[in-house]
Write an enzyme that holds these catalytic residues in place. Structure first.
Site, short mmCIF file in Angstrom:
data_model
loop_
_atom_site.label_atom_id
_atom_site.label_comp_id
_atom_site.label_asym_id
_atom_site.label_seq_id
_atom_site.Cartn_x
_atom_site.Cartn_y
_atom_site.Cartn_z
N LYS A 159 6.42 -10.85 1.16
CA LYS A 159 5.32 -10.64 0.21
C LYS A 159 5.49 -11.52 -1.02
O LYS A 159 6.30 -11.24 -1.88
CB LYS A 159 5.27 -9.16 -0.22
CG LYS A 159 4.18 -8.88 -1.27
CD LYS A 159 4.11 -7.40 -1.63
CE LYS A 159 3.18 -7.16 -2.81
NZ LYS A 159 3.17 -5.75 -3.23
N ASP A 166 8.05 -0.65 -3.79
CA ASP A 166 8.40 -2.01 -4.21
C ASP A 166 9.47 -1.90 -5.30
O ASP A 166 9.16 -1.59 -6.45
CB ASP A 166 7.18 -2.74 -4.76
CG ASP A 166 6.17 -3.11 -3.66
OD1 ASP A 166 6.18 -2.45 -2.60
OD2 ASP A 166 5.38 -4.06 -3.87
N LYS A 187 10.17 -9.62 -1.35
CA LYS A 187 9.02 -9.93 -2.19
C LYS A 187 9.49 -10.83 -3.33
O LYS A 187 10.58 -10.65 -3.85
CB LYS A 187 8.44 -8.61 -2.72
CG LYS A 187 7.31 -8.72 -3.71
CD LYS A 187 6.77 -7.32 -4.07
CE LYS A 187 5.83 -7.37 -5.25
NZ LYS A 187 5.37 -6.05 -5.67
#
Lengths: 302, 287, 509
Positions: free
Chosen positions: A238, A139, A202
């Protein structure tokens, strides 16, 4: 993908904020009852990136987190495990070990998380380290300062460089939408990330408020849809940070269902970055199964 | 016997900024009420109505697009021109038997009335427009907007003052019009056309027809390219016919039967509003 | 523990449910194969609908003089919902007399402030009975509960609130003039927004000091009769509001009654014209809110995803039974394919079915007659050579349901482009320049509402000014508010309802 497909990021795709909010509000009116509710609660559970990202994180805490991830609620062993645990790079090995032989992935934040205020070389090293420790997913954060300056090429190149060192690991690109402020920026950052090779986009680090919001998520889902229509490539989504209640999780799933459709309703393509959401989902699942309202005291707080 | 033979005017119509005779080529005799000949006026037909509506519709876009300030100036210019031709109109009114003092008062009142409405052009939206505080994230405002082509039926009395009292509020905000002048007293209306022609009013904004009512009213009131009707004729049957025919295309109808055309009540923005549509615009407020 | 660890990852992830379909090669989106919403019917147990309703005249429910009744059908299951009185000239006369008496004796005598307080009471009781009214509206008319609950009923209450506040402030509404009430107002409302149209009519009439004889539509009379109960419970003086039910002939009795001072009608342009003709020469004031064929203009620089939502709201709101529906989509050529694709995707997510289900987006067509009319237009469209596309959703076997429908490859001269269909049917045309869009938009006898979608502010003002309609929704569509005037240019009607402007039809100087 050929260069001609890539859009000009200096062009802004217009987005009307009020219209987005109205759409979200309409989707929030979907009433999820009975079987569809139970199904969705379990689905949401299976999509969680169970997360701890604190300076005081310890191996012991990560191990606890992993056991919760594997079996969220012992009295109901058939419940799905969560999708992944998400930790700092120096906890990846611990998590990997605790989750061996399970389907639960290990995700690691990287690239000078959460601010991203470091040179590219350091970010690449950070990423390489997390991958070498066994992270299945990375991430990363984008450089919001450069983005807000209008230095879109910088953002694109940085993501592409990180993607390259990820190797087999999936790359989630954190836009930190709370710092981008406008939905048009969110859309632009989503497009840059996808064209640069993101497997997931995300919303947030969880360190900045506002974190994930439904309007932001809807705009990102629409970006994913347009990207898919144009390139045939699926990208995952996400939302992370601030999603604590099962009811909100179901609302997010409705957003996904009615924007991208069934194919994205899987942990392969949608994740929740959250920590306290797990227990609320469990309480609601148990309530659905038993008909009795639950108390948090009966659910382990890992 | 006068020293000089006077040159008499041929009274024509005023359509599309020109002074055509009736396409029917017919005229009828206008007298002073004692059967003394004053002039011949055009006896317009339904085809003249058709042509006038066409001219009016063609002029609408341009007139409507003018700024309110500009329309105000044009109306003021009409008043200026009229002031300069005061004597002509006083004499013309006297031909129908009106006394000098009354005729002069009529012309003066007509001029002042034009100035009154000239001043409304750039104020009507301010006074009658609104910003509406809707309970959602939208900016919402309403403003009056010209309705289009207006058919006007003038009364017989005070043929200059009444005509101006009817035309001015209609055209002030961007409408155009077709006016059927009084059957018995049409001459001041026709001469007023000459004033309009000399005062920067674009051709077709005001169109003036004369003739027998029973040959034109039906066509005017039923014409589907007319958006509204303003009736000042005292004839009740005409009023009813107009109402009925208006329903063919949902025209707005204003029955405006005045007792006293000199009264200040005719200086009235609510009459202007009768020929305006309220347009309401919504827009989201977001970043 | 070990058994958990050895489970197959796929099973874990999908908790035993079928896995969602994987993407197809042709990049289609699939909205149906995984995670169906379970039925979520609104509980209607507590809502009582009488077997038979009478007129509400002079504060009482009274049987019709001739004793005749009509039936209201639930369009979602084609079953009889209730009976209601068929108003004859005798009933109308009684109602007008009651309204006249109430006007002379009480309503015109009491102060604006006291009038306002009565109207506030009506607003409050509507709110208190909101859920019941919403359910009733849905059962009687077929509209989705989501709309009756979130739009019709709250807006109806808001209208009464808004106009209640005007009752003692009328001297501020008309610069330079002192407004007076008119007298007895005859009001005839349509079936598409029964309680909301009632509020649009009654609230300003009462606020300005008039009394009312109102006739609801014959396919949706029930909420008006429940509103009659509200008037009674609010202690509104007898005769101030009278509800007479019936069909068109009852309406014409109201229109033609010599002691009615004003007619307010919402409905079709055809009937509006008949009413305008009937009151010719009587001096009765009229307001008409009639049909439309709203252009919804989308420029290439528009926020497209929000525009798609706006298009959906414009044509599929209330099954398309909306006079201001954006039934003609005008889309700039360069984005047409993309926009239509997005629209088709969005249409796939629309749920057609049980109006009482909270997830229903499109309910039942209001009546058999309207249903047949819509089907006829679908045939006409196809015969005119247009290309028809309908979403693939399932629809119930009973009741009157129509899938959301779009027509492409249409031309301006087609009947489906020219005529108001009043159903979930959209025609799509393209244009190249703003001038062409404006010309197409205005090429209609109607002028009620339009949509303009562009991110460019100056274009909004230019196009919004040039399009001749009473409402311009820019970057939005089908928004309503009690403070916002509504009404049409040209054959879409006369006068405005809502806002300060909505007072004007109910006063004289």
């Amino acid at each position: 993908m050929s260069v001609s497909v890539i859009q000009d990021f200096n062009q802004t795709i217009p987005i009307d904020q009020v219209g987005v909010e109205e759409r979200v509000s309409r989707l929030n009116k979907r009433s999820i009852k009975k079987e569809s509710k139970l199904q969705a609660l379990k689905l949401a559970l299976s999509m969680i990136d169970h997360t701890t990202l604190e300076g005081k994180d310890s191996k012991g805490k990560v191990i606890q987190l992993c056991s919760k991830a594997k079996m969220p609620y012992a009295p109901m062993p058939d419940l799905p495990s969560v999708a992944a645990v998400c930790v700092y790079p120096n906890m990846v090995a611990t998590a990997k070990k605790a989750l061996r032989d399970t389907a639960v992935k290990v995700a690691s934040v990287a690239t000078a998380f959460p601010s991203g205020m470091a040179q590219l070389g350091i970010k690449l090293d950070d990423t390489r380290y997390a991958v070498s420790e066994g992270a299945d997913e990375i991430d990363m954060v984008i450089s919001r300062g450069e983005f807000l300056k209008g230095n879109y090429t910088f953002i694109f190149d940085e993501i592409a460089a990180i993607k390259e060192v990820c190797g087999e690991a999936h790359l989630k690109v954190i836009l930190e939408t709370g710092e981008l402020e406008t939905l048009e920026n969110v859309r632009k950052a989503s497009d840059i990330a996808m064209y640069a090779g993101a497997d997931f986009i995300k919303t947030s680090t969880g360190k900045i408020s506002p974190a994930a919001t439904q309007p932001v998520t809807l705009v990102m889902l629409e970006a994913i849809r347009d990207f898919y229509r144009k390139t045939g490539t699926m990208v995952g989504m996400k939302p992370a940070g601030g999603i604590r209640k099962a009811k909100e999780a179901l609302q997010y799933l409705v957003l996904v269902r009615e924007t991208l459709g069934s194919a994205w309703l899987s942990p392969d393509w949608f994740r929740f970055g959250a920590s306290s959401l797990t227990n609320d989902l469990l309480m609601q699942i148990v309530k659905q199964e038993t008909g009795v309202y639950q108390s948090i005291n009966y659910f382990s707080n890992d | 016997m006068a020293d000089r033979i006077e040159v008499l005017k041929t009274y024509k119509t005023y359509v599309g900024g020109k002074f055509p005779r009736s396409e029917s080529d017919r005229t009828y005799r206008i007298t002073d009420g004692k059967d003394n000949h004053i002039a011949n006026a055009c006896r317009c037909s339904r085809k003249d109505v058709r042509d006038a509506v066409l001219a009016s519709r063609s002029a609408f876009g341009g007139w409507y697009a003018r700024t309110a300030y500009n329309r105000g100036q044009v109306l003021y210019r009409i008043a200026e021109m009229l002031e300069g031709r005061k004597d002509q109109f006083v004499n013309e009114l006297k031909l129908s038997g009106v006394k000098q003092k009354v005729a002069l008062n009529e012309v003066h009142t007509a001029i002042d009335r034009l100035i009154y409405f000239a001043g409304w052009t750039d104020k009507i939206s301010q006074v009658f427009g609104t910003v509406n505080p809707v309970a959602s994230a939208h900016f919402n405002f309403s403003s009056p907007d010209a309705t289009g082509v207006v058919g006007i039926i003038a009364p017989d009395e005070h043929p200059l003052l009444s005509v101006i009292s009817l035309i001015a509020p209609v055209i002030a905000t961007g409408n155009t019009c077709v006016l059927l002048a009084s059957e018995t007293n049409p001459l001041p209306a026709v001469s007023f056309g000459e004033v309009l022609h000399a005062s920067d009013v674009p051709g077709g904004v005001v169109n003036i027809l004369t003739g027998y009512r029973n040959e034109t009213v039906e066509t005017l009131t039923s014409h589907k390219d007319i958006n509204a009707l303003l009736l000042a004729s005292r004839d009740i049957e005409t009023g009813k016919l107009a109402d009925e025919n208006a329903s063919l295309s949902v025209k707005r109808v204003v029955q405006y039967r005045a007792e006293d055309w000199f009264s200040g009540e005719h200086e009235n923005p609510y009459l202007v509003l009768e020929f305006m549509e309220t347009k309401t615009t919504w827009h989201p407020v977001g970043a | 523990m070990s058994d958990i660890n050895t489970k197959e990852p796929i099973d874990k992830a999908n908790n035993g449910s079928p896995k969602p379909t994987s993407p197809n090669a042709d990049r289609k989106l699939d909205f149906a194969s995984f995670w169906e919403y379970s039925p979520a019917p609104e509980n209607s147990d507590h809502v009582e609908i009488d077997e038979r309703y009478n007129h509400f005249i002079n504060g009482e429910f009274v049987e019709p003089v001739k004793g005749r009744y009509m039936k209201s059908i639930n369009p979602a299951n084609e079953e009889v919902l209730c009976e209601f009185a068929e108003g004859t000239s005798e009933d109308v006369d009684r109602a007008v007399k009651a309204a006249r008496k109430a006007y002379e004796k009480t309503w015109s005598k009491i102060s604006g402030k006291e009038r306002g307080k009565y109207i506030f009471r009506l607003a409050r009781i509507i709110q208190e009975r909101a859920r019941e009214l919403a359910i009733t509206e849905t059962i009687d008319g077929g509209k989705p509960i989501r709309e009756s609950r979130d739009v019709d009923v709250p807006l109806a209450a808001a209208h009464f609130f808004y106009y209640a506040g005007w009752a003692d402030k009328l001297n501020y509404a008309f610069p330079g003039r002192k407004p007076k009430s008119i007298g007895v107002c005859g009001q005839i409302i349509p079936w598409n927004f029964p309680i909301l149209m009632l509020a649009w009519k009654i609230a300003p009439a009462l606020a300005t000091g008039n009394t009312v004889v109102l006739k609801p539509a014959e396919s949706t009379p029930v909420t008006a009769l429940k509103f009659a109960e509200i008037c009674r419970d609010a202690g509104l003086p007898a005769g101030v509001v009278n509800i007479v039910t019936g069909a068109g002939t009852t309406g014409s009795e109201i229109v033609n009654h010599p002691d009615v001072n004003k007619i307010a009608f919402t409905g079709s342009t055809i009937v509006g014209k008949i009413i305008q003709k009937s009151v010719a020469g009587t001096g009765k004031k009229i307001t008409l809110e009639l049909g439309g064929k709203g252009p919804n203009i989308v420029f290439e620089d528009a926020p497209l995803d929000q525009a798609v939502e706006g298009i959906v709201n414009a044509i599929f709101f209330n099954q398309g039974h909306v006079c201001c529906a954006g039934s003609r989509l005008l889309v700039q050529e360069g984005i047409a394919d993309r926009l239509i694709q997005k629209l088709k995707d969005r249409m796939e997510t629309l749920i057609v079915g049980d109006p009482l289900d909270k997830n229903t987006d499109i309910g039942a067509i209001n009546s058999k007659a309207q249903y047949d009319r819509i089907l006829e237009y679908l045939d006409i469209g196809v015969n005119e050579g247009a290309e028809m596309y309908q979403s693939s959703c399932s629809i119930p076997d009973n009741g009157y349901f129509c899938r959301p429908t779009i027509f492409t490859n249409v031309s301006q001269s087609n009947r489906i482009v020219q005529e108001e269909i009043f159903g979930p049917v959209l025609t799509i045309q393209t244009f190249r320049t703003p001038e062409e869009a404006i010309e197409k938009a205005n090429n209609t006898p109607y002028g009620l509402a339009s949509g303009v979608w562009t991110d460019k502010g100056s274009k909004i003002f230019k196009v919004g000014q040039a399009v001749r309609s009473g409402v311009i929704w820019s970057n939005t569509y089908n928004k309503f508010d009690p403070t916002s005037p509504f009404g049409g240019y040209k054959e879409s009607g006369i006068g405005r309802e809502g806002g300060l402007h909505g007072l004007y039809p109910y006063i004289k100087f």
